[in-house]
Every structure is written in structure tokens, then in C-alpha cells.
Design a protein around this motif. Structure first.
Motif, PDB file in Angstrom:
ATOM      1  N   ASN A  33       0.881  -1.216   0.165  1.00 48.39           N
ATOM      2  CA  ASN A  33       0.042  -0.316  -0.039  1.00 48.39           C
ATOM      3  C   ASN A  33       0.944   1.245  -0.023  1.00 48.39           C
ATOM      4  OD1 ASN A  33      -2.639  -1.100  -0.016  1.00 48.39           O
ATOM      5  ND2 ASN A  33      -2.652  -1.427   2.114  1.00 48.39           N
ATOM      6  N   ALA A  34       2.083   1.074   0.749  1.00 48.40           N
ATOM      7  CA  ALA A  34       2.851   2.290   0.678  1.00 48.40           C
ATOM      8  C   ALA A  34       3.538   2.534  -0.845  1.00 48.40           C
ATOM      9  CB  ALA A  34       4.025   2.099   1.700  1.00 48.40           C
ATOM     10  N   ILE A  35       4.006   1.259  -1.308  1.00 51.74           N
ATOM     11  CA  ILE A  35       4.324   1.669  -2.745  1.00 51.74           C
ATOM     12  C   ILE A  35       3.245   2.049  -3.578  1.00 51.74           C
ATOM     13  CG2 ILE A  35       5.239   0.550  -4.814  1.00 51.74           C
ATOM     14  CD1 ILE A  35       6.459  -1.848  -2.832  1.00 51.74           C
ATOM     15  N   LYS A  36       2.019   1.701  -3.571  1.00 50.13           N
ATOM     16  CA  LYS A  36       0.745   2.188  -4.190  1.00 50.13           C
ATOM     17  C   LYS A  36       0.679   3.783  -4.130  1.00 50.13           C
ATOM     18  CE  LYS A  36      -4.212   1.140  -4.465  1.00 50.13           C
ATOM     19  NZ  LYS A  36      -5.256   0.594  -4.040  1.00 50.13           N
ATOM     20  N   THR A  43       4.566  12.523  -9.789  1.00 53.25           N
ATOM     21  CA  THR A  43       4.283  13.725 -10.580  1.00 53.25           C
ATOM     22  C   THR A  43       5.280  13.460 -11.685  1.00 53.25           C
ATOM     23  OG1 THR A  43       5.585  15.115  -9.273  1.00 53.25           O
ATOM     24  CG2 THR A  43       3.513  15.046  -9.016  1.00 53.25           C
ATOM     25  N   THR A  44       6.380  12.770 -11.564  1.00 55.62           N
ATOM     26  CA  THR A  44       7.416  12.585 -12.719  1.00 55.62           C
ATOM     27  C   THR A  44       7.688  10.975 -13.238  1.00 55.62           C
ATOM     28  OG1 THR A  44       9.365  12.196 -11.317  1.00 55.62           O
ATOM     29  CG2 THR A  44       8.583  14.542 -11.611  1.00 55.62           C
ATOM     30  N   LYS A  45       7.985  10.904 -14.399  1.00 53.44           N
ATOM     31  CA  LYS A  45       8.402   9.610 -14.876  1.00 53.44           C
ATOM     32  C   LYS A  45       9.277   8.874 -14.226  1.00 53.44           C
ATOM     33  CE  LYS A  45       9.839   7.338 -19.179  1.00 53.44           C
ATOM     34  NZ  LYS A  45      10.419   7.577 -20.651  1.00 53.44           N
ATOM     35  N   GLU A  46      10.221   9.424 -13.596  1.00 49.22           N
ATOM     36  CA  GLU A  46      11.167   9.021 -12.761  1.00 49.22           C
ATOM     37  C   GLU A  46      10.595   8.459 -11.320  1.00 49.22           C
ATOM     38  OE1 GLU A  46      11.761  11.919 -14.272  1.00 49.22           O
ATOM     39  OE2 GLU A  46      13.256  10.804 -15.697  1.00 49.22           O
ATOM     40  N   GLN A  47       9.842   9.295 -10.786  1.00 47.07           N
ATOM     41  CA  GLN A  47       9.120   8.878  -9.641  1.00 47.07           C
ATOM     42  C   GLN A  47       8.272   7.411  -9.769  1.00 47.07           C
ATOM     43  OE1 GLN A  47       7.152  12.539  -8.788  1.00 47.07           O
ATOM     44  NE2 GLN A  47       8.574  12.826  -7.064  1.00 47.07           N
ATOM     45  N   ILE A  48       7.431   7.613 -10.888  1.00 45.11           N
ATOM     46  CA  ILE A  48       6.772   6.048 -11.241  1.00 45.11           C
ATOM     47  C   ILE A  48       7.576   5.215 -11.651  1.00 45.11           C
ATOM     48  CG2 ILE A  48       5.238   5.434 -13.076  1.00 45.11           C
ATOM     49  CD1 ILE A  48       4.138   8.162 -13.318  1.00 45.11           C
ATOM     50  N   LYS A  49       8.915   5.346 -12.274  1.00 43.21           N
ATOM     51  CA  LYS A  49       9.652   4.278 -12.425  1.00 43.21           C
ATOM     52  C   LYS A  49      10.054   3.614 -11.310  1.00 43.21           C
ATOM     53  CE  LYS A  49      12.725   4.508 -16.222  1.00 43.21           C
ATOM     54  NZ  LYS A  49      13.701   5.241 -16.911  1.00 43.21           N
ATOM     55  N   GLU A  50      10.506   4.407 -10.439  1.00 44.96           N
ATOM     56  CA  GLU A  50      11.061   4.163  -8.891  1.00 44.96           C
ATOM     57  C   GLU A  50      10.183   3.493  -8.236  1.00 44.96           C
ATOM     58  OE1 GLU A  50      13.572   3.626  -5.767  1.00 44.96           O
ATOM     59  OE2 GLU A  50      13.983   4.234  -7.673  1.00 44.96           O
ATOM     60  N   ALA A  51       8.711   3.744  -8.350  1.00 42.61           N
ATOM     61  CA  ALA A  51       7.678   2.906  -7.436  1.00 42.61           C
ATOM     62  C   ALA A  51       7.486   1.612  -8.134  1.00 42.61           C
ATOM     63  CB  ALA A  51       6.171   3.787  -7.850  1.00 42.61           C
ATOM     64  N   ALA A  52       7.673   1.568  -9.447  1.00 40.90           N
ATOM     65  CA  ALA A  52       7.502   0.311 -10.360  1.00 40.90           C
ATOM     66  C   ALA A  52       8.668  -0.494  -9.955  1.00 40.90           C
ATOM     67  CB  ALA A  52       7.569   0.588 -11.761  1.00 40.90           C
ATOM     68  N   LYS A  53       9.733   0.025  -9.770  1.00 38.38           N
ATOM     69  CA  LYS A  53      11.052  -0.951  -9.306  1.00 38.38           C
ATOM     70  C   LYS A  53      10.776  -1.577  -7.846  1.00 38.38           C
ATOM     71  CE  LYS A  53      16.091  -0.556  -8.475  1.00 38.38           C
ATOM     72  NZ  LYS A  53      17.075   0.417  -7.950  1.00 38.38           N
ATOM     73  N   LYS A  54      10.220  -0.672  -7.119  1.00 36.01           N
ATOM     74  CA  LYS A  54      10.074  -0.987  -5.559  1.00 36.01           C
ATOM     75  C   LYS A  54       9.069  -2.351  -5.883  1.00 36.01           C
ATOM     76  CE  LYS A  54      10.559   3.231  -2.972  1.00 36.01           C
ATOM     77  NZ  LYS A  54      10.012   4.247  -2.195  1.00 36.01           N
ATOM     78  N   LEU A  55       7.983  -2.185  -6.645  1.00 32.06           N
ATOM     79  CA  LEU A  55       6.871  -3.187  -6.539  1.00 32.06           C
ATOM     80  C   LEU A  55       7.301  -4.572  -7.121  1.00 32.06           C
ATOM     81  CD1 LEU A  55       3.884  -3.533  -6.077  1.00 32.06           C
ATOM     82  CD2 LEU A  55       3.480  -2.901  -8.328  1.00 32.06           C
TER      83      LEU A  55
END
Length: 203
Positions: A33-36, A43-55
Motif C-alpha cells: 500500500n505504501a508503494i501504491k 508527478t514525474t516519470k522517474e518517480q513512477i519508474k522508482e515505484a515500479a522498481k520497488k513493486l
């Protein structure tokens, strides 16, 4: 969430073990849920990529843990079947004792021996599976390596299958015993003692 519900619904998982497993599962859910939340707030592509990596990293870890928790639920179910098999053994002894009291001899000693062996084998395989699961679960989810978790889940799954197969074979033997008793003494009320449970187990 599904595994958590199955753990909570299982009748053969002790309350303290259930509480520990649920707490561990809740901790995993909280991390996801924290990753979600991070992904939703990105708000940036890099932040989304980082979240995807964590997931991805989380799932690589979690996919083995989920199997481990699932096999623990299966183990509890098999434990229930083994326990009922032991009860059936005692009920079968009672039926045969009552037949003997009435002077009716039923030659099922070989089948009874086979039945007992199958129940004992199922109990042994379940005990081995439970030991493998407990060894890793007792390390706590965070301290066991992916390899340890996967190996425990694989080994437990194989042992639990052997236990279930032994229980099925035991009930097939029991059906043959019931048939012989009925043929020797049609008046014997086996259904109240054994037959209904055999039908439930095989189902």
C-alpha cells in the motif's frame, strides 16, 4: 488478502500462530500500500519508474512468501483430515468389536492393517511438511532468503500431496472394509459410525 482470510478461517491453525501469520501478512500488505501511495502521488516519470522498481522487487520476494502462507493453510487442512482419519480408526475398531460381540467374524485384518499404515504415513508426511514450513516461518518472513522460502514451499507442497494421497488410499481401503462388514452383518448400523464420514472425506 485472500490468503489472510484463509488463515483466519482455518480451524487447525492455533490462535497464536494465526495471529503471527496475520500480522506478517498485514505487514506485507502495508508495504504494498505504501508503494501504491508513492505511485499515485508520483508527478514525474522517474518517480513512477522508482515505484515500479520497488513493486517488482517486492513481488519477487512476495510471490514465494504467498506460496509459503498458502501451503501453511493446506497443511492445516491436511492436519484436519489426518485427525479425522485417526478418529475413523477408533470408530472402525468399535464397529468390529460390536460385530465380534454378536458372534460375527469379519476377515478384514489385512485391510485394517493397510488402513492404519496409510493413516500413519499421512501423519508422518504431514509432520515433515509442517516442520519444513515452521522452520522458515519461524525465521520470520524478513530473515529467510528467497531460496529458503521457495525450497520450503516446494518441499512442503510435495509432502502434503503425499499425505493427501495416503488419506485417499486409506479411505478407499475403508470403503472395502465397510463393504465386507455389511456383507457379513447386514444389520450392522455402520453409517452412524463410519460410512458417513468416509463419504465426507472422499468428497
Amino acid at each position: 488478502e485472500k490468503i489472510k482470510v484463509k488463515v483466519q478461517e482455518s480451524e487447525n491453525i492455533a490462535d497464536d500462530t494465526e495471529a503471527r501469520l496475520v500480522a506478517e501478512i498485514d505487514a506485507q500488505i502495508a508495504e504494498i500500500n505504501a508503494i501504491k501511495a508513492d505511485a499515485q502521488a508520483a508527478t514525474t516519470k522517474e518517480q513512477i519508474k522508482e515505484a515500479a522498481k520497488k513493486l517488482r522487487e517486492k513481488w519477487n520476494r512476495l510471490k514465494h512468501l504467498v506460496r509459503l502462507y498458502a501451503e501453511r493453510v493446506v497443511s492445516a487442512r491436511v492436519e484436519g483430515l489426518v485427525n479425522r482419519g485417526v478418529v475413523l480408526q477408533k470408530k472402525l475398531d468399535n464397529v468390529l468389536a460390536k460385530a465380534k460381540e454378536k458372534g460375527i467374524e469379519v476377515d478384514v485384518s489385512a485391510e485394517v492393517s493397510q488402513f492404519s499404515e496409510k493413516i500413519a504415513a499421512a501423519k508422518d508426511k504431514h509432520t515433515q511438511a509442517q516442520a519444513k514450513l515452521s522452520a522458515v516461518l519461524d525465521l520470520k518472513a524478513g530473515n529467510a532468503t528467497n531460496e529458503q522460502v521457495k525450497a520450503a514451499a516446494d518441499e512442503a507442497k510435495a509432502l502434503l500431496k503425499e499425505a493427501r494421497d495416503a488419506i485417499k488410499e486409506a479411505h478407499d481401503i475403508l470403503k472395502a472394509i465397510v463393504k465386507k462388514i455389511k456383507e457379513a452383518d447386514p444389520e450392522t448400523d455402520i453409517s452412524a459410525e463410519v460410512e458417513v464420514e468416509v463419504a465426507q472425506e472422499t468428497a
